[in-house]
Scaffold this motif. Structure first.
Motif, PDB file in Angstrom:
ATOM      1  N   ARG A 138     -69.143  11.639  29.785  1.00  0.00           N
ATOM      2  CA  ARG A 138     -68.071  12.624  29.601  1.00  0.00           C
ATOM      3  C   ARG A 138     -68.089  13.728  30.654  1.00  0.00           C
ATOM      4  O   ARG A 138     -67.048  14.261  31.044  1.00  0.00           O
ATOM      5  CB  ARG A 138     -68.148  13.224  28.203  1.00  0.00           C
ATOM      6  CG  ARG A 138     -69.443  13.981  27.943  1.00  0.00           C
ATOM      7  CD  ARG A 138     -69.670  14.187  26.467  1.00  0.00           C
ATOM      8  NE  ARG A 138     -68.652  15.048  25.884  1.00  0.00           N
ATOM      9  CZ  ARG A 138     -68.577  15.281  24.573  1.00  0.00           C
ATOM     10  NH1 ARG A 138     -69.414  14.698  23.740  1.00  0.00           N
ATOM     11  NH2 ARG A 138     -67.670  16.079  24.099  1.00  0.00           N
ATOM     12  N   GLU A 139     -69.275  14.072  31.168  1.00  0.00           N
ATOM     13  CA  GLU A 139     -69.376  15.178  32.123  1.00  0.00           C
ATOM     14  C   GLU A 139     -69.116  14.731  33.555  1.00  0.00           C
ATOM     15  O   GLU A 139     -69.083  15.541  34.463  1.00  0.00           O
ATOM     16  CB  GLU A 139     -70.780  15.780  32.059  1.00  0.00           C
ATOM     17  CG  GLU A 139     -71.156  16.378  30.726  1.00  0.00           C
ATOM     18  CD  GLU A 139     -70.529  17.744  30.521  1.00  0.00           C
ATOM     19  OE1 GLU A 139     -70.620  18.552  31.455  1.00  0.00           O
ATOM     20  OE2 GLU A 139     -69.948  17.985  29.447  1.00  0.00           O
ATOM     21  N   LYS A 140     -68.975  13.431  33.768  1.00  0.00           N
ATOM     22  CA  LYS A 140     -68.869  12.919  35.140  1.00  0.00           C
ATOM     23  C   LYS A 140     -67.429  12.970  35.642  1.00  0.00           C
ATOM     24  O   LYS A 140     -66.478  12.970  34.871  1.00  0.00           O
ATOM     25  CB  LYS A 140     -69.371  11.481  35.181  1.00  0.00           C
ATOM     26  CG  LYS A 140     -70.850  11.360  34.842  1.00  0.00           C
ATOM     27  CD  LYS A 140     -71.544  10.485  35.874  1.00  0.00           C
ATOM     28  CE  LYS A 140     -73.028  10.698  35.902  1.00  0.00           C
ATOM     29  NZ  LYS A 140     -73.749   9.846  34.969  1.00  0.00           N
ATOM     30  N   PHE A 141     -67.312  12.978  36.961  1.00  0.00           N
ATOM     31  CA  PHE A 141     -65.995  12.908  37.580  1.00  0.00           C
ATOM     32  C   PHE A 141     -65.620  11.446  37.787  1.00  0.00           C
ATOM     33  O   PHE A 141     -66.501  10.596  37.939  1.00  0.00           O
ATOM     34  CB  PHE A 141     -66.000  13.632  38.918  1.00  0.00           C
ATOM     35  CG  PHE A 141     -65.978  15.109  38.766  1.00  0.00           C
ATOM     36  CD1 PHE A 141     -64.778  15.774  38.532  1.00  0.00           C
ATOM     37  CD2 PHE A 141     -67.137  15.852  38.834  1.00  0.00           C
ATOM     38  CE1 PHE A 141     -64.745  17.141  38.368  1.00  0.00           C
ATOM     39  CE2 PHE A 141     -67.116  17.221  38.658  1.00  0.00           C
ATOM     40  CZ  PHE A 141     -65.921  17.867  38.427  1.00  0.00           C
ATOM     41  N   PRO A 142     -64.323  11.152  37.831  1.00  0.00           N
ATOM     42  CA  PRO A 142     -63.906   9.757  37.969  1.00  0.00           C
ATOM     43  C   PRO A 142     -64.596   9.021  39.116  1.00  0.00           C
ATOM     44  O   PRO A 142     -64.963   7.866  38.983  1.00  0.00           O
ATOM     45  CB  PRO A 142     -62.415   9.866  38.211  1.00  0.00           C
ATOM     46  CG  PRO A 142     -62.013  11.096  37.490  1.00  0.00           C
ATOM     47  CD  PRO A 142     -63.179  12.031  37.604  1.00  0.00           C
ATOM     48  N   TYR A 143     -64.807   9.727  40.250  1.00  0.00           N
ATOM     49  CA  TYR A 143     -65.384   8.995  41.383  1.00  0.00           C
ATOM     50  C   TYR A 143     -66.850   8.638  41.160  1.00  0.00           C
ATOM     51  O   TYR A 143     -67.429   7.837  41.888  1.00  0.00           O
ATOM     52  CB  TYR A 143     -65.216   9.812  42.679  1.00  0.00           C
ATOM     53  CG  TYR A 143     -66.217  10.920  42.848  1.00  0.00           C
ATOM     54  CD1 TYR A 143     -67.383  10.716  43.577  1.00  0.00           C
ATOM     55  CD2 TYR A 143     -66.004  12.174  42.288  1.00  0.00           C
ATOM     56  CE1 TYR A 143     -68.307  11.721  43.727  1.00  0.00           C
ATOM     57  CE2 TYR A 143     -66.921  13.185  42.426  1.00  0.00           C
ATOM     58  CZ  TYR A 143     -68.080  12.955  43.148  1.00  0.00           C
ATOM     59  OH  TYR A 143     -68.998  13.959  43.296  1.00  0.00           O
ATOM     60  N   GLN A 144     -67.437   9.244  40.119  1.00  0.00           N
ATOM     61  CA  GLN A 144     -68.863   8.987  39.877  1.00  0.00           C
ATOM     62  C   GLN A 144     -69.111   7.826  38.920  1.00  0.00           C
ATOM     63  O   GLN A 144     -70.249   7.476  38.678  1.00  0.00           O
ATOM     64  CB  GLN A 144     -69.528  10.248  39.299  1.00  0.00           C
ATOM     65  CG  GLN A 144     -69.580  11.397  40.283  1.00  0.00           C
ATOM     66  CD  GLN A 144     -70.020  12.685  39.629  1.00  0.00           C
ATOM     67  OE1 GLN A 144     -69.525  13.049  38.570  1.00  0.00           O
ATOM     68  NE2 GLN A 144     -70.941  13.381  40.269  1.00  0.00           N
ATOM     69  N   VAL A 145     -68.049   7.266  38.334  1.00  0.00           N
ATOM     70  CA  VAL A 145     -68.257   6.207  37.343  1.00  0.00           C
ATOM     71  C   VAL A 145     -67.616   4.896  37.810  1.00  0.00           C
ATOM     72  O   VAL A 145     -66.848   4.884  38.773  1.00  0.00           O
ATOM     73  CB  VAL A 145     -67.677   6.603  35.962  1.00  0.00           C
ATOM     74  CG1 VAL A 145     -68.286   7.896  35.480  1.00  0.00           C
ATOM     75  CG2 VAL A 145     -66.167   6.708  36.013  1.00  0.00           C
ATOM     76  N   SER A 146     -67.940   3.798  37.112  1.00  0.00           N
ATOM     77  CA  SER A 146     -67.447   2.495  37.549  1.00  0.00           C
ATOM     78  C   SER A 146     -65.984   2.292  37.157  1.00  0.00           C
ATOM     79  O   SER A 146     -65.431   3.049  36.361  1.00  0.00           O
ATOM     80  CB  SER A 146     -68.286   1.402  36.906  1.00  0.00           C
ATOM     81  OG  SER A 146     -67.930   1.295  35.542  1.00  0.00           O
ATOM     82  N   GLY A 147     -65.387   1.234  37.715  1.00  0.00           N
ATOM     83  CA  GLY A 147     -63.982   0.946  37.429  1.00  0.00           C
ATOM     84  C   GLY A 147     -63.734   0.726  35.951  1.00  0.00           C
ATOM     85  O   GLY A 147     -62.760   1.237  35.391  1.00  0.00           O
ATOM     86  N   GLY A 148     -64.638  -0.031  35.307  1.00  0.00           N
ATOM     87  CA  GLY A 148     -64.460  -0.321  33.890  1.00  0.00           C
ATOM     88  C   GLY A 148     -64.492   0.946  33.061  1.00  0.00           C
ATOM     89  O   GLY A 148     -63.684   1.130  32.146  1.00  0.00           O
TER      90      GLY A 148
END
Lengths: 255, 693
Positions: A138-148
């Motif tokens: 929840r605290e991450k930015f979109p660019y920090q997480v995977s596509g799924g």
């Protein structure tokens, strides 16, 4: 015939008088409440155009689209955005998350736009995060997480307002097969537990095998319809592939 | 083929960077117009001023070239960043790096050349306007004359090319270092938001606010250059830290999930703003510095132009006035010159007397705001030793007090068209500069002036304050007017000649009068200046003081105005260019963002925001982004400008409230600001509303 969502003789033309392209040609169908409908077709068959019209992003050239008793083809610009806000949720191939916001904030924004109390917003947000299994990021930015994960966040954002219809345009298009499967299972889950009505556009047979019902589009017209009924998914997939092979469809999509 | 590619790219860039082109055009036009003042200044020929205007404009040009080079460098790098993906593809296709660099340079030079040519045309027009303004400033008639001067063009080209060379040189290095992966990756890297140490960084915000507050509190008390320099350095650091702290503070607030973020689109706005400020903190700091300088330049220019329009006219009430340190001078030579050149209505020569004491002078230096407590003892009494030394050396006042007889006084009043006045045998009056009236009106209570017998005391009959030529002619700042018989116990101090002539004095009369004295003691304008010793002085005017032995009003006012114009015009020039450059950077940033991040607004529309709501959001976003550096600049420059203008009003007597300069320059500044804001807003909305792409 249920009157949850009715598409009546919808047409959409592009171009001018001398050079008209019929993107959608007299299409009619209904969607029942709580249904998971797939729309399949090759590139250029008009499936995204159809979705855009259902999504009120594009206007019809002729015909009507009823959401229960509301004819959205008659609504004005401002009424449309109000309608969109209250009734529709979107999931797209490119995720369309706001890159400056964290995963959680993306969901909060969707809620604050609807207006609501801080406590309710927090509650709703936590609930949907848990439901889609993205509490950890929840605290991450979109660019920090995977596509799924991004796509699940997009789903969460789309569903958090309990829309009447969830519109998904190639939601698995940018995902690897593992993530795609997880997402589709999430869709089925949401459909069954929350009773969400979903309309998904895809050209991928595997994805569409998760639907209750599939409309096949070709050259702007519905040329076939498949209902899953109680069949296991594997058999349904085979049926879909049979239909596709009839039309010279995309066998390469079989996984 | 590559030429074609460069040309096409330029065409596309031109559309994308219209605001940049606009600014470059304006800069060229300004450069041409102001440079033309160096080479073909039609006003210059009337004044023998030793190239003041040229030097000032040259100096301004130097700073402007630096700033414009920064703008170009910024834009070139910015465009490079935006188009890195495209260049990556060129590289993939097998183009050599050198070739791409060359295409890119060619493109930029085409873009620059285009704005240069357009700017030149506007520059020629602007020159006419500028000259017309200057001529009207110095009260001469200007005839429209479109001319083309090679030196001016050459100089403008050199400045312009200098900017480009400076800018492109740095860019070339960046090009060399790049590889395909970096180029393709550049765009994505831009969007990453690295958040670490926000909790620590946000302390910079209260720290910098604290510094600015202390700056406000302490600034007027700063006395030596070291302290001021230290504070200015601190200020520059503060400006940059402020943005770091601001962005960190907002991020922390959003993370903490403060109440505000649950209202409407605040969350989006705050995040957007914080991330923009974060990636742009250095640029934002520089913009703030530019705005601060521009505001200060404009304020100072406004001060002088106000002076020129109000006080200057009162500085020379007599048509002609001549001073002589010989108390018995009969002005025979001067009268001859005046009669030869003009039609005299009245000539009047008279003497200023002194009683060889300095009680009025002492009173002035201990009571006027300009000196404060400088010449007082700790208990507030006048420090006689210090005062004596000051009177002998500084030339503000004559060594001894200055007096004038009532008959002479009334003759002069009549000449100026004032009502005559009368005093009794036991009375005196004081004539003071208008600006000092409020401070001096109670002087009568303290002065002890002996009457004709030397035994009794005169009483004060009043303080007069009409313009009376008191910069060393009818006294410095003041003259005490006494009954004629009192003069008998005094000694003549120096002599004065005043003349009233018909019509305007001919051009160059002042010079002819000056020619009567030998060449020593001339100032930069080749006028004879008083020696400022013993019986000659110049009054307490500061910042602008004009003391000369011979005063011919119709010659001097245009000349002083021209001199002031050499200050005012370059200051405005700098201010204008700085503001334009700064707003351009802001606008271009936002416009390119509007295209690059169009999807953000599409997403918002899909989430159910109405068009009007999105437009309002954009207005707010632009507003915050534009206002932030401006507000900080206003707060910082405010203190400096306010204390400067306060000093200016005290020292020159401009009849306005001291904060008016500040308010006016802010108004001027926001005028330009508003234009760019509206243009940006329109472009922004168009980009966002555009379908497809």
């Amino acid at each position: 015939m249920s009157n949850y969502i009715r598409v009546c003789d919808v047409e959409k033309y592009y171009g001018n008088k001398s050079n008209v392209t019929k993107a959608v040609d007299r299409v009619s169908f209904c969607v029942e409440k709580g249904e998971f409908v797939g729309v399949m077709g090759a590139s250029g068959s008009g499936k995204t155009t159809l979705l855009n019209m259902l999504a009120t992003i594009d206007r019809v050239t002729a015909g009507h689209i009823y959401y229960e008793n509301t004819d959205i083809t008659e609504l004005k610009e401002d009424e449309l955005s109000e309608f969109r806000k209250k009734n529709l949720g979107f999931v797209f191939q490119e995720y369309n998350l706001l890159d400056t916001l964290t995963i959680e904030e993306n969901i909060i924004l969707a809620l604050t736009i609807q207006g609501g109390k801080k406590q309710e917003i927090r509650q709703e947000c936590d609930q949907i995060l848990r439901l889609l299994g993205i509490v950890d990021i929840r605290e991450k930015f979109p660019y920090q997480v995977s596509g799924g994960q991004k796509q699940r966040c997009a789903c969460a954002r789309a569903l958090v307002n309990h829309p009447r219809l969830l519109l998904a345009d190639e939601p698995t298009g940018a995902l690897d097969s593992r993530s795609a499967q997880t997402l589709l299972e999430t869709f089925t889950d949401l459909n069954q537990t929350m009773g969400a009505t979903i309309l998904m556009v895809t050209h991928d047979a595997f994805s569409s095998s998760y639907c209750n019902r599939i409309l096949f589009l070709k050259d702007g017209k519905i040329f076939h319809e498949l209902v899953r009924g109680d069949k296991p998914r594997k058999i349904f997939l085979q049926e879909i592939l049979d239909v596709l092979s009839l039309t010279g469809g995309e066998l390469s999509d079989v996984r | 083929m590559f030429g074609k590619l460069a040309f096409r790219n330029m065409k596309r860039s031109a559309r994308d960077y219209l605001v940049y082109i606009l600014t470059m055009t304006v800069v060229t036009a300004l450069m041409y117009a102001f440079n033309s003042l160096i080479f073909q200044n039609d006003v210059n020929q009337y004044f023998e001023l030793e190239a003041i205007m040229e030097v000032m404009i040259g100096l301004a040009t130097f700073f402007i070239v630096l700033i414009v080079a920064w703008l170009i460098n910024y834009m070139v790098r910015f465009m490079l960043e935006k188009r890195s993906g495209e260049f990556g593809i060129y590289l993939l296709l097998g183009m050599k790096k050198k070739m791409i660099a060359r295409i890119y340079m060619r493109e930029n030079i085409l873009l620059g050349g285009l704005s240069f040519l357009i700017g030149l045309v506007f520059g020629i027009l602007l020159r006419q306007v500028l000259l017309a303004v200057m001529f009207s400033m110095v009260r001469m008639e200007y005839h429209l004359k479109i001319s083309f001067h090679y030196w001016t063009i050459l100089m403008t080209i050199l400045c312009y090319a200098g900017c480009y060379l400076l800018a492109l040189f740095r860019c070339k290095r960046k090009f060399k270092k790049m590889n395909i992966h970096d180029l393709m990756d550049e765009k994505r890297r831009n969007e990453e938001i690295k958040e670490n140490g926000e909790g620590f960084k946000r302390l910079f915000l209260p720290l910098s606010i604290l510094f600015i507050l202390s700056f406000w509190a302490v600034f007027s008390g700063l006395s030596n250059a070291g302290e001021i320099a230290l504070f200015l350095i601190g200020l520059v650091v503060t400006i940059y830290l402020f943005y770091m702290g601001l962005s960190a503070w907002i991020i922390c607030y959003v993370r903490k999930k403060g109440n505000r973020i649950y209202q409407g689109q605040n969350l989006f706005l705050l995040r957007q703003f914080a991330s923009k400020v974060r990636t742009m903190q250095f640029t934002m700091g520089t913009l703030t510095a530019l705005f601060t300088l521009a505001l200060m330049g404009a304020s100072i220019a406004l001060m002088f132009s106000d002076y020129e329009n109000t006080v200057l006219e009162e500085k020379f009430p007599f048509d002609i006035q001549v001073n002589s340190v010989e108390p018995m001078d009969d002005f025979a030579d001067e009268i001859e010159v005046i009669e030869e050149n003009t039609e005299v209505q009245k000539l009047y020569s008279y003497q200023i007397y002194t009683d060889n004491q300095n009680q009025v002078n002492s009173w002035m230096v201990t009571h006027l705001r300009a000196w404060g407590t400088m010449y007082q003892n700790k208990d507030g009494s006048p420090n006689a030793k210090k005062i004596e030394k000051m009177l002998e050396s500084e030339g503000v006042y004559c060594t001894y007090d200055t007096y004038m007889g009532i008959t002479d006084y009334n003759e002069l009043r009549e000449m100026l068209g004032y009502d005559k006045t009368a005093i009794n045998d036991g009375e005196y009056l004081v004539h003071i500069k208008p600006r000092l009236y409020e401070e001096v009106k109670d002087i009568g209570k303290d002065l002890q002036i002996a009457d004709a017998t030397g035994e009794g005391k005169l009483s004060c009959a009043g303080v007069f304050r009409e313009p009376f030529s008191q910069d060393g002619h009818n006294g410095g700042d003041y003259v005490v007017v006494v009954p004629d018989q009192v003069l008998e116990r005094m000694t003549p101090y120096y002599a004065e000649l005043a003349a009233d002539i018909k019509g305007e004095a001919p051009l160059g009369l002042n010079k002819k009068l000056d020619a009567l004295t030998d060449d020593e003691g001339r100032d930069s304008t080749s006028h004879v200046v008083p020696e400022l010793e013993g019986n000659s002085c110049c009054g307490s005017d500061n910042i602008i003081s004009y003391a000369a032995v011979n005063l011919v009003r119709d010659n001097l006012i245009p000349e002083v105005k021209f001199m002031l114009a050499s200050l005012i015009i370059p200051l405005f020039y700098i201010g204008l260019v700085f503001v334009c450059v700064a707003v351009t950077v802001l606008s271009v940033q936002q416009l390119s963002d509007s295209a690059k991040y169009k999807f953000r607004y599409d997403v918002l529309a899909k989430l159910g925001l109405e068009r009007e709501q999105i437009h309002r959001l954009i207005r707010k976003q632009l507003g915050a982004y534009y206002l932030c550096p401006a507000a900080l600049a206003i707060i910082i420059s405010g203190k400096m400008i306010l204390s400067m203008s306060k000093g200016f009003v005290i020292m020159t007597g401009v009849p306005v409230i001291s904060s008016s300069f500040f308010v006016k320059s802010i108004a001027l500044f926001f005028g330009i600001y508003a234009v760019y804001y509206v243009v940006t807003y329109i472009g922004f909305v168009r980009n966002v509303d555009e379908k497809g792409r």
